[in-house]
Design a protein around this motif. Structure first.
Motif, PDB file in Angstrom:
ATOM      1  N   GLN A  22     -17.097  30.893  21.328  1.00 52.02           N
ATOM      2  CA  GLN A  22     -15.820  29.832  21.890  1.00 52.02           C
ATOM      3  C   GLN A  22     -15.022  30.596  20.414  1.00 52.02           C
ATOM      4  N   LEU A  23     -14.908  31.582  19.773  1.00 55.43           N
ATOM      5  CA  LEU A  23     -14.411  32.122  19.129  1.00 55.43           C
ATOM      6  C   LEU A  23     -14.336  33.538  19.977  1.00 55.43           C
ATOM      7  N   ARG A  24     -14.821  34.385  20.499  1.00 53.06           N
ATOM      8  CA  ARG A  24     -14.503  35.956  20.760  1.00 53.06           C
ATOM      9  C   ARG A  24     -14.284  35.577  22.046  1.00 53.06           C
ATOM     10  N   LYS A  25     -14.484  33.927  22.806  1.00 53.46           N
ATOM     11  CA  LYS A  25     -13.443  33.685  24.212  1.00 53.46           C
ATOM     12  C   LYS A  25     -12.153  33.582  23.765  1.00 53.46           C
ATOM     13  N   ASP A  26     -12.145  33.163  22.508  1.00 51.02           N
ATOM     14  CA  ASP A  26     -10.634  32.484  22.434  1.00 51.02           C
ATOM     15  C   ASP A  26      -9.740  34.230  21.875  1.00 51.02           C
ATOM     16  N   GLY A  27     -11.012  35.029  21.707  1.00 55.96           N
ATOM     17  CA  GLY A  27     -10.126  35.956  20.791  1.00 55.96           C
ATOM     18  C   GLY A  27      -9.695  36.953  21.772  1.00 55.96           C
ATOM     19  N   ALA A  28     -11.079  37.369  22.985  1.00 58.13           N
ATOM     20  CA  ALA A  28     -10.589  37.813  24.156  1.00 58.13           C
ATOM     21  C   ALA A  28      -9.123  37.611  24.761  1.00 58.13           C
ATOM     22  N   LEU A  40     -13.579  42.267  22.918  1.00 58.72           N
ATOM     23  CA  LEU A  40     -14.093  42.120  21.394  1.00 58.72           C
ATOM     24  C   LEU A  40     -15.704  42.899  21.013  1.00 58.72           C
ATOM     25  N   LYS A  41     -16.005  43.739  21.740  1.00 59.08           N
ATOM     26  CA  LYS A  41     -17.729  44.483  21.291  1.00 59.08           C
ATOM     27  C   LYS A  41     -16.882  45.753  20.336  1.00 59.08           C
ATOM     28  N   TRP A  42     -16.318  46.070  21.244  1.00 53.36           N
ATOM     29  CA  TRP A  42     -15.875  46.969  20.315  1.00 53.36           C
ATOM     30  C   TRP A  42     -14.657  47.169  19.197  1.00 53.36           C
TER      31      TRP A  42
END
Length: 159
Positions: A22-28, A40-42
């Motif tokens: 959820q944090l990754r999706k929102d971060g993107a 985000l993986k970078w």
């Protein structure tokens, strides 16, 4: 409440994964809202090199807690995008030191205000009665001293 939530501690890995996703999706979506083309993986690699200025593969892998091959894969991706470059270490010719290119530095400058915003929002989210970041730090410290697997085998063998 769903079955996974009812499972309590047994489903902690699933719950952490769900929260992370959820944090990754929102971060993107946040990066996209700021017009920044960034995966985000970078982040761990870019942030580490930004903070250290130069770092070897081993240093980066240790800092971010990824395997050597995973770290190399990310470094190659970032090199291909011309966000990173490397130079030979003066004290050890075999060692490569990675640094941000001017394009990488430009990207970091664009991301700094986003990082500030994200840090503020995540601090609000994590600042619960039981502080999430503190709890993660404590759990990681326990696992560093003795892994989940080691603890389970020790308990199994003591019965």
């Amino acid at each position: 409440m769903n079955v996974i939530n009812e499972a309590g501690i047994l489903a902690i890995s699933t719950r952490l994964h769900r929260l992370s996703e959820q944090l990754r999706k929102d971060g993107a979506m946040i990066y996209k809202a700021f017009g920044i083309d960034f995966e985000l993986k970078w982040f761990p690699v870019i942030f580490t090199i930004y903070k250290k200025e130069t770092a070897s593969v081993v240093e980066i892998a240790n800092e971010i807690g990824y395997t050597h091959p995973s770290t190399i894969t990310l470094l190659k991706e970032l090199e291909k995008l011309k966000l990173l470059e490397w130079k030979k270490d003066k004290s050890d010719e075999r060692k490569r030191l990675f640094l941000l290119t001017s394009k990488g530095t430009e990207l970091v400058e664009k991301m700094k205000p986003v990082w500030e915003l994200v840090a503020t929002v995540l601090s609000e989210i994590a600042d619960n009665e039981n502080n999430l970041l503190k709890a993660i730090d404590e759990a990681e410290e326990k696992i560093a001293n003795q892994s989940f697997y080691q603890r389970a085998m020790q308990l199994k063998n003591s019965k």
